[in-house]
Enzyme design. Structure first.
Site, PDB file in Angstrom:
ATOM      1  N   LYS A  76       1.077  -1.729  -0.377  1.00 30.50           N
ATOM      2  CA  LYS A  76      -0.191  -0.071   0.107  1.00 30.50           C
ATOM      3  C   LYS A  76       0.756   1.463  -0.121  1.00 30.50           C
ATOM      4  O   LYS A  76       2.131   1.427   0.682  1.00 30.50           O
ATOM      5  CB  LYS A  76      -0.888   0.154   1.144  1.00 30.50           C
ATOM      6  N   SER A 152      -8.964   2.876   3.261  1.00 33.20           N
ATOM      7  CA  SER A 152      -8.180   3.549   2.101  1.00 33.20           C
ATOM      8  C   SER A 152      -7.207   2.625   1.923  1.00 33.20           C
ATOM      9  O   SER A 152      -6.241   2.549   0.399  1.00 33.20           O
ATOM     10  CB  SER A 152      -7.194   4.488   2.449  1.00 33.20           C
ATOM     11  N   SER A 176      -9.655   0.483   7.542  1.00 34.01           N
ATOM     12  CA  SER A 176      -9.456   1.159   5.975  1.00 34.01           C
ATOM     13  C   SER A 176      -8.641  -0.545   5.343  1.00 34.01           C
ATOM     14  O   SER A 176      -8.290  -0.552   4.820  1.00 34.01           O
ATOM     15  CB  SER A 176      -8.193   1.616   6.376  1.00 34.01           C
TER      16      SER A 176
END
Length: 474
Positions: A76, A152, A176
């Site tokens: 990520k 996210s 998230s």
């Protein structure tokens, strides 16, 4: 080779150890899959394919003793810093910036044998529950390209759901990991506070609300990958209590007869219960009862406290403001308002209006909230809820220019997840339901602080009884 990509990470590692595939062949298959399908999904925002293949060719490139030797993965692009690689955190304010050193968790991933192929899309600074940053565009859900993949960590979730990689890294400051897991039909385990180090660049991001973990397709991968990255590092402000044995060895272990409460509607009762969320929790509760657990409606009274969202938001706003100041110092010039999205401009402005006393007052309120929440676990083992407080939503559901509407929708969506970030408890999202249109809906199980072992035991029990399906990878 497609059959190998459909395996979970432990299955791929086993194929490498048995000589059924080489690490390079597995990496090349994952690269081909990314190149074939990411054009429409937009999960991978930075590709380091040639460098990854070169690393595999080095004499010490892959240790055969490593538990995930030769398994491809993606990082990520928020947290999870990797030396010499671009770092944008979903923001135009970080264009042209490169990480100076590996995060401790990335170092552990590499030691575990993973081949890192690139970085995945994220909402700007991780403050949105959908992955639609201005900097790199929206990530689409592999189950239906009109839908959000969540946020996210939506880029990582979409990559795993689309079969690009078996696991990808994530982080969770208000949901998230669990929200993208729910939206994309994956297993998402948010660890206890302090379980995975945020160092060396950070101590407790968002006052400890944020935790690092991975998105996976199977419970055994969720357990084994957390084993790989867990552990307190020098200088960490605190650590989570140690388990009696590795999490991977909890898969298949008898969880015993558990006392489980469940909620189907919004904790405050202000909103009507969504039929798909009710159905998902009902399916899970019925299954848990059939497995021999004591299941009854109810949950912590603290979840209904109206002041929670205000104090949670105060802490996040202060940290967003501080993070923007730190970015300015890192790049050598202040971040201008027009360089960030409206949501984060407003958060930063609110954060800068706070004084130290006001910030600490919210921290103190959260301390009390954590204790009020923890008291419920004196008489229960697990809490069962929807992972996401709303039905799966389409791209554009959170309009970037209508911050008030987006905030209201977000507060409802994170009503089951963000309180668990504030308390630091572990939670896992499991894909147990689908809407009439085929979109995944996850359920969340929450345990007492430090009890990922209990989550893994019961999640594996559920998975064995009702194996998870992943049609988006077919």
């Amino acid at each position: 080779m497609d059959d190998l990509l459909r395996l979970d990470a432990l299955g791929q590692a086993r194929a490498v150890r048995k000589g059924e595939v080489s690490p390079r062949e597995l990496a090349e298959a994952a690269i081909a899959r990314i190149e074939a399908c990411d054009g429409e999904i937009n999960a991978v925002v930075h590709r380091r394919f040639e460098r990854a293949l070169a690393e595999l060719a080095e004499p010490d490139g892959v240790s055969p003793e490593a538990p995930f030797a030769g398994v491809p993965t993606l990082l990520k692009d928020l947290g999870w810093a990797m030396a010499g690689e671009p770092y944008r955190a979903g923001s135009r304010a970080l264009d042209g910036m490169f990480a100076e050193r590996d995060g401790y968790a990335v170092t552990k991933l590499r030691r575990a044998g993973f081949t890192i192929l690139g970085r995945t899309n994220t909402s700007e600074f991780g403050t949105a529950i959908t992955t639609e940053p201005v900097a790199s565009g929206p990530t689409r859900n592999p189950h239906d390209l009109d839908f959000s993949s969540g946020g996210s960590s939506g880029g990582s979730a979409a990559a795993v759901a689309a079969g690009m990689v078996a696991v990808a890294t994530a982080s969770d400051g208000g949901g998230s990991i669990r929200i993208p897991a729910s939206m994309c039909g994956l297993v998402g385990l948010k660890p206890s506070r302090g379980r995975v180090s945020s160092g060396p660049s950070s101590g407790e991001p968002w006052a400890g609300f944020s935790a690092s973990g991975l998105l996976c397709r199977t419970v055994r991968d969720a357990a084994a990958t957390l084993d790989a990255v867990a552990g307190t590092m020098p200088g960490d402000p605190y650590g989570a209590p140690a388990w009696e044995r590795p999490l991977a060895r909890q898969v298949g272990a008898d969880p015993g007869r558990l006392r489980i409460g469940f909620l189907t509607g919004h904790p405050t009762g202000r909103f009507p219960a969504d039929p798909d969320l009710v159905a998902a929790v009902t399916v899970a509760a019925t299954l848990l009862e059939a497995l021999g657990h004591d299941v009854e409606p109810g949950g912590p009274a603290a979840l209904a406290e109206d002041d929670f969202a205000r104090h949670f938001g105060t802490v996040v706003a202060a940290h967003v403001a501080a993070d923007l100041d730190e970015i300015g110092r890192w790049r050598g010039r202040p971040v201008e308002p027009e360089e960030v999205e409206p949501r984060n401009r407003i958060l930063a402005t609110a954060g800068r209006r706070l004084d130290a006393v006001g910030y600490l007052a919210s921290r103190t309120w959260i301390d009390g909230f954590r204790r009020r929440m923890a008291a419920w676990w004196d008489s229960h083992d697990l809490l069962l809820t929807p992972s996401l407080g709303v039905a799966p939503f389409r791209l554009g559901w959170l309009p970037p220019d209508d911050v008030s509407l987006s905030r209201g929708r977000t507060d409802r969506a994170v009503s089951f997840t963000s309180p668990v970030n504030a308390t630091g408890q572990p939670a896992i999202s499991l894909p147990l339901h689908r809407t009439a249109g085929g979109m995944p809906v996850g359920v969340q199980l929450v345990a007492a602080a430090g009890r990922e072992d209990l989550l893994v035991r019961v999640a594996a029990q559920i998975e064995a009884e009702r194996p998870f399906t992943h049609p988006a990878t077919r």
